[in-house]
Design a protein around this motif. Sequence first.
Motif, PDB file in Angstrom:
ATOM      1  N   VAL A  66      -4.210   5.675   4.674  1.00  0.00           N
ATOM      2  CA  VAL A  66      -4.764   5.545   6.024  1.00  0.00           C
ATOM      3  C   VAL A  66      -5.151   4.089   6.262  1.00  0.00           C
ATOM      4  CG1 VAL A  66      -6.490   6.378   7.654  1.00  0.00           C
ATOM      5  CG2 VAL A  66      -5.712   7.877   5.802  1.00  0.00           C
ATOM      6  N   ALA A  67      -4.765   3.550   7.406  1.00  0.00           N
ATOM      7  CA  ALA A  67      -5.137   2.187   7.783  1.00  0.00           C
ATOM      8  C   ALA A  67      -6.272   2.230   8.785  1.00  0.00           C
ATOM      9  CB  ALA A  67      -3.940   1.457   8.380  1.00  0.00           C
ATOM     10  N   LEU A  68      -7.308   1.410   8.564  1.00  0.00           N
ATOM     11  CA  LEU A  68      -8.459   1.350   9.467  1.00  0.00           C
ATOM     12  C   LEU A  68      -8.600  -0.046  10.057  1.00  0.00           C
ATOM     13  CD1 LEU A  68      -9.359   3.771   7.406  1.00  0.00           C
ATOM     14  CD2 LEU A  68     -11.597   3.383   8.431  1.00  0.00           C
ATOM     15  N   VAL A  69      -8.846  -0.076  11.364  1.00  0.00           N
ATOM     16  CA  VAL A  69      -9.153  -1.305  12.080  1.00  0.00           C
ATOM     17  C   VAL A  69     -10.368  -1.018  12.957  1.00  0.00           C
ATOM     18  CG1 VAL A  69      -8.386  -2.973  13.804  1.00  0.00           C
ATOM     19  CG2 VAL A  69      -6.771  -2.125  12.095  1.00  0.00           C
ATOM     20  N   ALA A  70     -11.371  -1.878  12.898  1.00  0.00           N
ATOM     21  CA  ALA A  70     -12.574  -1.735  13.722  1.00  0.00           C
ATOM     22  C   ALA A  70     -13.243  -0.381  13.532  1.00  0.00           C
ATOM     23  CB  ALA A  70     -12.243  -1.968  15.189  1.00  0.00           C
ATOM     24  N   GLY A  71     -13.261   0.101  12.288  1.00  0.00           N
ATOM     25  CA  GLY A  71     -13.945   1.346  11.975  1.00  0.00           C
ATOM     26  C   GLY A  71     -13.207   2.602  12.346  1.00  0.00           C
ATOM     27  N   ARG A  72     -11.944   2.466  12.770  1.00  0.00           N
ATOM     28  CA  ARG A  72     -11.178   3.632  13.204  1.00  0.00           C
ATOM     29  C   ARG A  72      -9.835   3.677  12.495  1.00  0.00           C
ATOM     30  NH1 ARG A  72     -12.978   5.761  18.077  1.00  0.00           N
ATOM     31  NH2 ARG A  72     -10.930   6.563  18.586  1.00  0.00           N
ATOM     32  N   PRO A  73      -9.377   4.896  12.133  1.00  0.00           N
ATOM     33  CA  PRO A  73      -8.033   5.010  11.567  1.00  0.00           C
ATOM     34  C   PRO A  73      -6.990   4.811  12.664  1.00  0.00           C
ATOM     35  CG  PRO A  73      -8.998   7.182  11.865  1.00  0.00           C
ATOM     36  CD  PRO A  73     -10.071   6.194  12.226  1.00  0.00           C
ATOM     37  N   VAL A  74      -6.008   3.970  12.407  1.00  0.00           N
ATOM     38  CA  VAL A  74      -4.999   3.674  13.420  1.00  0.00           C
ATOM     39  C   VAL A  74      -3.603   4.140  13.012  1.00  0.00           C
ATOM     40  CG1 VAL A  74      -6.267   1.715  14.361  1.00  0.00           C
ATOM     41  CG2 VAL A  74      -4.640   1.332  12.511  1.00  0.00           C
ATOM     42  N   ALA A  75      -3.383   4.438  11.724  1.00  0.00           N
ATOM     43  CA  ALA A  75      -2.064   4.894  11.276  1.00  0.00           C
ATOM     44  C   ALA A  75      -2.211   5.500   9.895  1.00  0.00           C
ATOM     45  CB  ALA A  75      -1.063   3.736  11.246  1.00  0.00           C
ATOM     46  N   MET A  76      -1.265   6.346   9.517  1.00  0.00           N
ATOM     47  CA  MET A  76      -1.301   6.953   8.188  1.00  0.00           C
ATOM     48  C   MET A  76       0.094   7.402   7.789  1.00  0.00           C
ATOM     49  SD  MET A  76      -2.743  10.850   8.693  1.00  0.00           S
ATOM     50  CE  MET A  76      -2.214  11.270   7.020  1.00  0.00           C
ATOM     51  N   PHE A  77       0.285   7.610   6.490  1.00  0.00           N
ATOM     52  CA  PHE A  77       1.494   8.263   5.995  1.00  0.00           C
ATOM     53  C   PHE A  77       1.153   8.996   4.704  1.00  0.00           C
ATOM     54  CE2 PHE A  77       1.852   4.033   3.973  1.00  0.00           C
ATOM     55  CZ  PHE A  77       2.153   4.366   2.659  1.00  0.00           C
ATOM     56  N   GLU A  78       2.029   9.894   4.306  1.00  0.00           N
ATOM     57  CA  GLU A  78       1.826  10.686   3.100  1.00  0.00           C
ATOM     58  C   GLU A  78       2.993  10.477   2.149  1.00  0.00           C
ATOM     59  OE1 GLU A  78       1.607  14.637   4.608  1.00  0.00           O
ATOM     60  OE2 GLU A  78      -0.471  14.462   5.288  1.00  0.00           O
ATOM     61  N   GLY A  79       2.716  10.540   0.849  1.00  0.00           N
ATOM     62  CA  GLY A  79       3.765  10.462  -0.160  1.00  0.00           C
ATOM     63  C   GLY A  79       4.152   9.034  -0.499  1.00  0.00           C
ATOM     64  N   ALA A  80       4.903   8.892  -1.590  1.00  0.00           N
ATOM     65  CA  ALA A  80       5.353   7.579  -2.038  1.00  0.00           C
ATOM     66  C   ALA A  80       6.404   7.017  -1.093  1.00  0.00           C
ATOM     67  CB  ALA A  80       5.921   7.685  -3.454  1.00  0.00           C
ATOM     68  N   GLN A  81       6.318   5.718  -0.824  1.00  0.00           N
ATOM     69  CA  GLN A  81       7.260   5.025   0.050  1.00  0.00           C
ATOM     70  C   GLN A  81       7.667   3.719  -0.616  1.00  0.00           C
ATOM     71  OE1 GLN A  81       8.345   6.348   2.836  1.00  0.00           O
ATOM     72  NE2 GLN A  81       6.917   8.060   2.970  1.00  0.00           N
ATOM     73  N   PRO A  82       8.873   3.221  -0.354  1.00  0.00           N
ATOM     74  CA  PRO A  82       9.280   1.935  -0.920  1.00  0.00           C
ATOM     75  C   PRO A  82       8.506   0.784  -0.298  1.00  0.00           C
ATOM     76  CG  PRO A  82      10.971   2.766   0.576  1.00  0.00           C
ATOM     77  CD  PRO A  82       9.966   3.865   0.405  1.00  0.00           C
ATOM     78  N   ALA A  83       8.451  -0.334  -1.029  1.00  0.00           N
ATOM     79  CA  ALA A  83       7.634  -1.471  -0.616  1.00  0.00           C
ATOM     80  C   ALA A  83       8.045  -2.022   0.743  1.00  0.00           C
ATOM     81  CB  ALA A  83       7.703  -2.574  -1.672  1.00  0.00           C
ATOM     82  N   ASP A  84       9.354  -2.079   1.018  1.00  0.00           N
ATOM     83  CA  ASP A  84       9.791  -2.673   2.284  1.00  0.00           C
ATOM     84  C   ASP A  84       9.357  -1.827   3.476  1.00  0.00           C
ATOM     85  OD1 ASP A  84      11.505  -0.621   1.613  1.00  0.00           O
ATOM     86  OD2 ASP A  84      13.330  -1.652   2.198  1.00  0.00           O
ATOM     87  N   GLN A  85       9.373  -0.511   3.324  1.00  0.00           N
ATOM     88  CA  GLN A  85       8.929   0.343   4.428  1.00  0.00           C
ATOM     89  C   GLN A  85       7.415   0.220   4.638  1.00  0.00           C
ATOM     90  OE1 GLN A  85      10.283   4.391   4.423  1.00  0.00           O
ATOM     91  NE2 GLN A  85      12.375   3.848   3.894  1.00  0.00           N
ATOM     92  N   ILE A  86       6.657   0.115   3.548  1.00  0.00           N
ATOM     93  CA  ILE A  86       5.211  -0.044   3.676  1.00  0.00           C
ATOM     94  C   ILE A  86       4.886  -1.368   4.353  1.00  0.00           C
ATOM     95  CG2 ILE A  86       3.037  -0.244   2.416  1.00  0.00           C
ATOM     96  CD1 ILE A  86       4.302   1.516   0.232  1.00  0.00           C
ATOM     97  N   GLN A  87       5.607  -2.440   3.969  1.00  0.00           N
ATOM     98  CA  GLN A  87       5.366  -3.735   4.588  1.00  0.00           C
ATOM     99  C   GLN A  87       5.658  -3.693   6.085  1.00  0.00           C
ATOM    100  OE1 GLN A  87       4.026  -6.633   3.021  1.00  0.00           O
ATOM    101  NE2 GLN A  87       3.750  -6.958   5.224  1.00  0.00           N
ATOM    102  N   GLY A  88       6.748  -3.005   6.464  1.00  0.00           N
ATOM    103  CA  GLY A  88       7.056  -2.855   7.882  1.00  0.00           C
ATOM    104  C   GLY A  88       5.981  -2.077   8.613  1.00  0.00           C
TER     105      GLY A  88
END
Length: 306
Positions: A124-146
């Motif tokens: 889960v990604a948080l900005v300004a105290g709020r979750p703004v995006a999430m994903f589940e399961g293992a992902q490759p590095a390039d997709q996570i960076q994107g």
Amino acid sequence: MAGAVDLSVLKATAEGRHAPRGPTRARPAPESRPDAGQAGAPTGSAVIDVDELSFETEIVERSTRQLVVVDLWAAWAEPSRQLSPTLASLAEASGGRWVLARVDVDANPRIAQAFGAQSVPTVVALVAGRPVAMFEGAQPADQIQGWIDEIFAKAGHLLPELADEGGAPEPEQDPRMAAAEELMNSGDMDGALDAYRAIAQLEPNNVEAASVVRNLEFVTRAQAHDPDVVNDAAPGDVDAQLAAADVLLLGQRPEAAFDRLIDLIKVTRDDDRGRARARLLELFDLFDPAEPFVVAARRKLATALY
């Protein structure tokens, strides 16, 4: 953008135990941590371990100054052992652009509950105290960076440093993307789709092009259906029910569209069931996976399949 996490219970716990209000030192990694024992495992301020005591300070408050990516992991989950070192390496390589906060869900189940995590690992990604995006399961590095780059592009203006600079710098527009967008704006949907497809094929990691392709393919297909199919489709007519789901979604009724396909999965077998499931997953991809109606539909799908 997801709603705010319910922090009241965790905040009360932290205050009751006199949690430190300033930055805390990262705790030593337990032996069960996914990257424990691996040579060269990333360490330092870019990667911190968080529990209920430090949750408010190290995740919520920190996210008002810096992007915080929360890794909800468990030692028994093999995908966690794959994903956590990848996230740590990316955090170290970011040069302080964002921080990785790792949470052992077995030791801190209420943090996982606060985020509504349904599986491990969940990120889960948080900005300004709020979750703004999430994903589940293992992902490759390039997709996570994107994924991270997209978060900065959409929500980076909420972070103080970028806000002081007038927001995240606008990247130079790709002339191919500009040309494809112009085709779409002029009403040449077929031409725009071909242009975006060409970009996506050449650049598999181009998140924006792939997203536009998915949306244009859906809209083109859905607009070709007779709207009456919603009422006329027989329960076991796979083609008609797939079309009905498209029409419902095009009409801004995602829950009804998902339910239509889940009902179809319940009454079909083999290839027909596979087609219905594939179409449902395709429609899920048109939305943020954290949307409540997507989460609810995924639960219904699991029940229908198993």
